[in-house]
Design an enzyme around this catalytic site. Structure first.
Site, PDB file in Angstrom:
ATOM      1  N   ARG A   1      -0.613  11.628   5.765  1.00 53.24           N
ATOM      2  CA  ARG A   1      -1.175  10.291   5.948  1.00 53.24           C
ATOM      3  C   ARG A   1      -0.523   9.540   7.122  1.00 53.24           C
ATOM      4  O   ARG A   1      -0.356  10.104   8.199  1.00 53.24           O
ATOM      5  CB  ARG A   1      -1.081   9.511   4.624  1.00 53.24           C
TER       6      ARG A   1
ATOM      7  N   ASP B   1       3.924  -4.566   4.342  1.00 55.58           N
ATOM      8  CA  ASP B   1       2.517  -4.671   3.979  1.00 55.58           C
ATOM      9  C   ASP B   1       2.142  -6.148   4.009  1.00 55.58           C
ATOM     10  O   ASP B   1       2.960  -6.999   3.653  1.00 55.58           O
ATOM     11  CB  ASP B   1       2.288  -4.108   2.558  1.00 55.58           C
TER      12      ASP B   1
ATOM     13  N   TYR C   1       4.229  -3.916  -6.629  1.00 58.90           N
ATOM     14  CA  TYR C   1       4.192  -3.376  -5.263  1.00 58.90           C
ATOM     15  C   TYR C   1       4.405  -4.498  -4.249  1.00 58.90           C
ATOM     16  O   TYR C   1       5.222  -4.376  -3.325  1.00 58.90           O
ATOM     17  CB  TYR C   1       2.858  -2.682  -5.020  1.00 58.90           C
TER      18      TYR C   1
END
Length: 254
Positions: free
Chosen positions: A18, A146, A159
């Site tokens: 990935r 993120d 997360y």
């Protein structure tokens, strides 16, 4: 091949598949020797390393370990193996990450520990183990965070907490490790849809996500790799504790 990169060594966690694979590919193409960390995807990582070594001999190497178990010892071992291979380390890319849903009503202690250990504790202790080597080479650390670490997006709650804490870790390490080592972070958005519960990432979810993304497109691993190359290069020599968002503008209206 870039002259500035030709003698350098990078350790990329989660580098066998990935986004991590795209990052390792780009670094290798620029001239880096790459240490590819993997956990469950060792066969894929070894095949990838063989491919890179066929392009330039003895320029790719695989290390393996579960970053959610015996975290401190695992991190120290990985850095030791990485630095012993070519005798130096110039770049640490903390890319390995776990990603799954944790609704409040069903979240467990085990899920909390898995996400925090892999997404937060491991990058911190990898940085600790790598910092003496990076100080010698005036290298850098790039943490993969993120946009969900900047704005809430339940039920990816734990997360998101882990990524928010990694952002603050990055900023603190930028101060602690300066001026020798630069520490920056990247916040991707919809880059290579994660392998997570299908009922969450179905077509309606994806369409809704893209409808609030100004560029109306899913990002690629190569988009993230380009940002890694920039942050690792002399072009970003006056950047530390800084963020690049690779999200197509999604963070503007999460």
């Amino acid at each position: 091949m870039e002259d500035w990169a030709s003698s350098r060594v990078a350790l990329v966690t989660g580098g066998g598949r990935r986004v991590g694979k795209a990052i390792a590919t780009a670094l290798h193409k620029s001239g880096y020797k790459v240490v590819i960390h993997c956990n469950s995807s060792k066969d894929a990582a070894l095949e990838f390393a063989n491919e890179l070594n066929s392009q330039r001999s003895d320029t790719a190497f695989v290390v393996s370990g579960d970053l959610s178990k015996d975290v401190v010892d695992t991190c120290r071992r990985l850095v030791k193996e990485a630095t012993e291979k070519w005798g130096r380390l110039d770049l640490l890319v903390n890319n390995a990450s776990l990603f799954f849903l944790t609704p409040l009503d069903t979240a467990t202690d085990q899920q909390w520990n898995q996400l925090m250990d892999t997404n937060l504790k491991a990058p911190y202790f990898l940085a600790q183990a790598a910092s003496p080597h990076l100080r010698k080479t005036k290298g850098s650390i790039i943490n993969m965070c993120d946009i969900i670490g900047e704005q809430a997006s339940p039920p990816l709650t734990i997360y998101g907490i882990s990524k928010a804490a990694l952002i603050m870790t990055t900023k603190n390490l930028a101060i602690e490790l300066g001026p020798e080592v630069r520490v920056n972070y990247i916040c991707p958005g919809a880059v290579m849809w994660p392998e997570v519960e299908k009922e969450h990432h179905d077509d309606s979810f994806r369409n809704e996500w893209l409808s609030r993304t100004p560029l109306n497109a899913i990002g690629t691993g190569e988009n993230v790799a380009d940002a890694v190359l920039f942050l690792a290069s002399p072009s970003s020599s006056y950047m530390t504790g800084s963020c690049i968002r690779i999200c197509g503008g999604r963070s503007l209206r999460l």
